[in-house]
Scaffold this motif. Structure first.
Motif, PDB file in Angstrom:
ATOM      1  N   ASN A   7      -1.075  -3.533 -10.497  1.00 16.55           N
ATOM      2  CA  ASN A   7      -1.641  -2.724  -9.407  1.00 16.55           C
ATOM      3  C   ASN A   7      -2.739  -3.507  -8.682  1.00 16.55           C
ATOM      4  O   ASN A   7      -3.142  -3.140  -7.579  1.00 16.55           O
ATOM      5  N   SER A  68      -4.611  -7.421   5.469  1.00 18.30           N
ATOM      6  CA  SER A  68      -4.750  -6.783   4.142  1.00 18.30           C
ATOM      7  C   SER A  68      -4.754  -5.264   4.291  1.00 18.30           C
ATOM      8  O   SER A  68      -4.987  -4.743   5.398  1.00 18.30           O
ATOM      9  N   THR A  70      -7.032  -3.494   3.152  1.00 17.58           N
ATOM     10  CA  THR A  70      -8.434  -3.217   3.497  1.00 17.58           C
ATOM     11  C   THR A  70      -8.622  -3.260   5.012  1.00 17.58           C
ATOM     12  O   THR A  70      -9.262  -2.388   5.602  1.00 17.58           O
ATOM     13  N   ASN A  73      -6.955  -0.207   6.676  1.00 16.79           N
ATOM     14  CA  ASN A  73      -7.736   1.019   6.496  1.00 16.79           C
ATOM     15  C   ASN A  73      -8.994   1.017   7.374  1.00 16.79           C
ATOM     16  O   ASN A  73      -9.352   2.033   7.969  1.00 16.79           O
ATOM     17  N   HIS A  96      -9.623   4.807  -2.198  1.00 15.27           N
ATOM     18  CA  HIS A  96     -10.084   3.433  -2.406  1.00 15.27           C
ATOM     19  C   HIS A  96     -11.324   3.218  -1.535  1.00 15.27           C
ATOM     20  O   HIS A  96     -11.411   3.768  -0.435  1.00 15.27           O
ATOM     21  N   MET A 143      -4.741   9.203  -0.055  1.00 21.37           N
ATOM     22  CA  MET A 143      -3.863   8.163  -0.610  1.00 21.37           C
ATOM     23  C   MET A 143      -2.629   8.797  -1.249  1.00 21.37           C
ATOM     24  O   MET A 143      -2.711   9.854  -1.881  1.00 21.37           O
ATOM     25  N   ASN A 147      -4.572   4.076  -7.310  1.00 23.28           N
ATOM     26  CA  ASN A 147      -4.472   2.751  -7.936  1.00 23.28           C
ATOM     27  C   ASN A 147      -4.910   2.739  -9.393  1.00 23.28           C
ATOM     28  O   ASN A 147      -4.475   1.904 -10.165  1.00 23.28           O
ATOM     29  N   VAL A 174      -0.519   1.988  -0.179  1.00 19.19           N
ATOM     30  CA  VAL A 174      -0.530   0.635  -0.766  1.00 19.19           C
ATOM     31  C   VAL A 174       0.055   0.623  -2.176  1.00 19.19           C
ATOM     32  O   VAL A 174       0.816  -0.273  -2.535  1.00 19.19           O
ATOM     33  N   GLN A 175      -0.302   1.620  -2.995  1.00 19.47           N
ATOM     34  CA  GLN A 175       0.205   1.624  -4.375  1.00 19.47           C
ATOM     35  C   GLN A 175       1.555   2.327  -4.492  1.00 19.47           C
ATOM     36  O   GLN A 175       2.255   2.156  -5.492  1.00 19.47           O
ATOM     37  N   SER A 195       0.633  -2.884   1.948  1.00 14.02           N
ATOM     38  CA  SER A 195       0.113  -4.248   1.760  1.00 14.02           C
ATOM     39  C   SER A 195       1.115  -5.107   0.990  1.00 14.02           C
ATOM     40  O   SER A 195       1.687  -4.663  -0.007  1.00 14.02           O
ATOM     41  N   HIS A 197       0.888  -7.933  -0.929  1.00 13.00           N
ATOM     42  CA  HIS A 197       0.726  -8.543  -2.264  1.00 13.00           C
ATOM     43  C   HIS A 197       0.862  -7.557  -3.418  1.00 13.00           C
ATOM     44  O   HIS A 197       0.819  -7.960  -4.588  1.00 13.00           O
TER      45      HIS A 197
HETATM   46  N1  PLP Z   1      -5.668   0.828  -1.064  1.00  8.89           N
HETATM   47  C1  PLP Z   1      -5.339   0.910  -2.356  1.00  8.89           C
HETATM   48  C2  PLP Z   1      -4.879   2.217  -2.918  1.00  8.89           C
HETATM   49  C3  PLP Z   1      -5.408  -0.221  -3.170  1.00  8.89           C
HETATM   50  O1  PLP Z   1      -5.079  -0.133  -4.465  1.00  8.89           O
HETATM   51  C4  PLP Z   1      -5.857  -1.438  -2.606  1.00  8.89           C
HETATM   52  C5  PLP Z   1      -6.002  -2.637  -3.457  1.00  8.89           C
HETATM   53  O2  PLP Z   1      -6.151  -2.563  -4.647  1.00  8.89           O
HETATM   54  C6  PLP Z   1      -6.166  -1.469  -1.245  1.00  8.89           C
HETATM   55  C7  PLP Z   1      -6.067  -0.315  -0.496  1.00  8.89           C
HETATM   56  C8  PLP Z   1      -6.616  -2.728  -0.580  1.00  8.89           C
HETATM   57  O3  PLP Z   1      -5.519  -3.538  -0.289  1.00  8.89           O
HETATM   58  P1  PLP Z   1      -5.701  -5.110  -0.080  1.00  8.89           P
HETATM   59  O4  PLP Z   1      -5.928  -5.707  -1.445  1.00  8.89           O
HETATM   60  O5  PLP Z   1      -4.415  -5.570   0.547  1.00  8.89           O
HETATM   61  O6  PLP Z   1      -6.880  -5.291   0.809  1.00  8.89           O
END
Ligand code: PLP
Length: 379
Positions: A7, A68, A70, A73, A96, A143, A147, A174-175, A195, A197
């Motif tokens: 995760n 990303s 981040t 968001n 997050h 969300m 995560n 993202v998750q 995202s 990665h």
């Molecule tokens: N949102 C959630 C729920 C996440 O778990 C994460 C990263 O752990 C992010 C956003 C941020 O994503 P990124 O690592 O691509 O910036």
């Protein structure tokens, strides 16, 4: 080393790497350039956009590439507050920090927000808000899956509630993507974050999926890329890899919902046998995620001991930063701070093997009994 922290990030899938290599090894153009090098990479980006859109049932024109989750968001929060100056932001208490912090950062500019509590199961509890608080919200971010706990929200019900009040909606998926089905169109949200990665693509690429009804003010300005919504020269190889990773999400979901789920259930059975508390155990959760703690065992000590034995897991407090504070997600669920402080997360991946889980359990048993003895001696 055995990696149980999927995760946090995943390894790049070999097929993804193969797709990216030509874009790393040879001279590439800038997609904004008017020559064949530029046109070639622009075409590659548009092909990736289509794959990303297909993976969440969106239209390619709704995909904005960012660097990303981040950034996606931050883009939606800062963009909304510039485009809709009367916005009042609603967000869950388990978001997050890349959602909650941008929202809190604009309080000083007069933007109000309402934090929506979750119940003991980690599920959003809108009815805990007064009618007045519910009425104030104009933009809601929730969300899809958490995560830390892996808890999956009842998004259709949340979006229905928001729509009945004309609230604009965003979900951080993202998750969720690659672990459960994610459908932008069917869900009817206005915006969504994904995202690369987290789904066996490279770091450095992500997307904000945006419904055309939202008139978003750009967060990054200058070059006019991404239809002016995200300036900055594109990370071509990462975007191409992200597209390939998105092509694989349905295959990954099948693996996660079958093999990986079996390993998680085995893990949780044994953890409970050792006396662990599994957080949100009764709630619908991601099949790869287990968040747990032992009473009277320090989580960071156990994490370090397991790391020394070759197993990489995460502590709750370190899911999003290096902080040693107790997980804000567990505290929001009403878990005792002492227990929350010791929380550990195992997140399995598509390549996890049963033997790895079994050997991890052996190591865990040894370490838990050693630490219990030490605690008993100190008492
Ligand atoms: N949102 C959630 C729920 C996440 O778990 C994460 C990263 O752990 C992010 C956003 C941020 O994503 P990124 O690592 O691509 O910036």
């Amino acid at each position: 080393m055995i990696y149980f922290d999927h995760n946090a990030t995943t390894s790049v899938h070999p097929e993804v790497l193969d797709t990216m290599m030509p874009f790393l090894a040879a001279q590439q153009g800038n997609p904004s350039s008017n020559h064949s090098f530029g046109r070639n990479v622009q075409t590659a980006i548009e092909e990736a956009r289509e794959k990303v859109a297909n993976s969440v049932n969106a239209h390619p024109s709704q995909v904005i590439f960012t660097s990303s989750g981040t950034e996606s968001n931050n883009t939606i929060i800062h963009g909304i507050c510039r485009s809709y100056p009367d916005s009042h932001f609603g967000f869950s208490s388990i978001e997050h920090p890349c959602i909650s912090e941008p929202i809190k950062s604009i309080e000083s500019r007069g933007f109000k927000n309402t934090q929506i509590p979750v119940d003991i199961n980690g599920l959003l509890n809108v009815s805990a808000l007064s009618n007045e608080e519910q009425k104030n919200i104009t933009f809601l971010s929730v969300m899809m899956a958490n995560n830390e706990t892996g808890v999956i929200q009842d998004m259709p019900a949340i979006i229905k509630w928001a729509k009945s009040r004309n609230i604009q909606t965003h979900t951080d998926a993202v998750q969720a993507i690659g672990k459960i089905n994610v459908d932008f169109e069917e869900l009817g949200v206005d915006a969504m974050t994904i995202s690369s990665h987290k789904i066996y693509g490279p770091q450095g690429a992500a997307a904000l999926i945006l419904n055309k009804k939202i008139d978003l003010y750009p967060h990054l300005m200058g070059g006019g890329q991404e239809k002016g919504l995200r300036s900055g020269t594109e990370n071509i190889a990462a975007i191409v890899g992200f597209g390939k990773a998105c092509e694989r999400v349905q295959k990954n979901i099948v693996i996660i919902n079958n093999e990986v789920k079996k390993y998680r259930l085995l893990l949780e059975r044994e953890l409970k046998g050792l006396g662990a508390v599994i957080f949100a155990e009764q709630t619908e959760r991601l099949d790869n995620t287990t968040f747990f703690a032992f009473n009277n065992i320090d989580g960071s000590t156990l994490l370090t001991a397991l790391d020394r034995k070759g197993y990489a897991i995460a502590s709750g407090s370190a899911c999003s930063s290096n902080s040693s504070d107790a997980s804000h997600v567990l505290l929001a669920m009403g878990v005792e701070p002492e227990l929350a402080q010791g929380a550990l997360r195992v997140s399995l991946g598509i390549k996890t093997k049963e033997g790895e889980v079994k050997s991890f359990l052996e190591a865990l048993k040894t370490e838990v009994s050693r630490l219990k003895q030490l605690t008993a001696m100190a008492a």
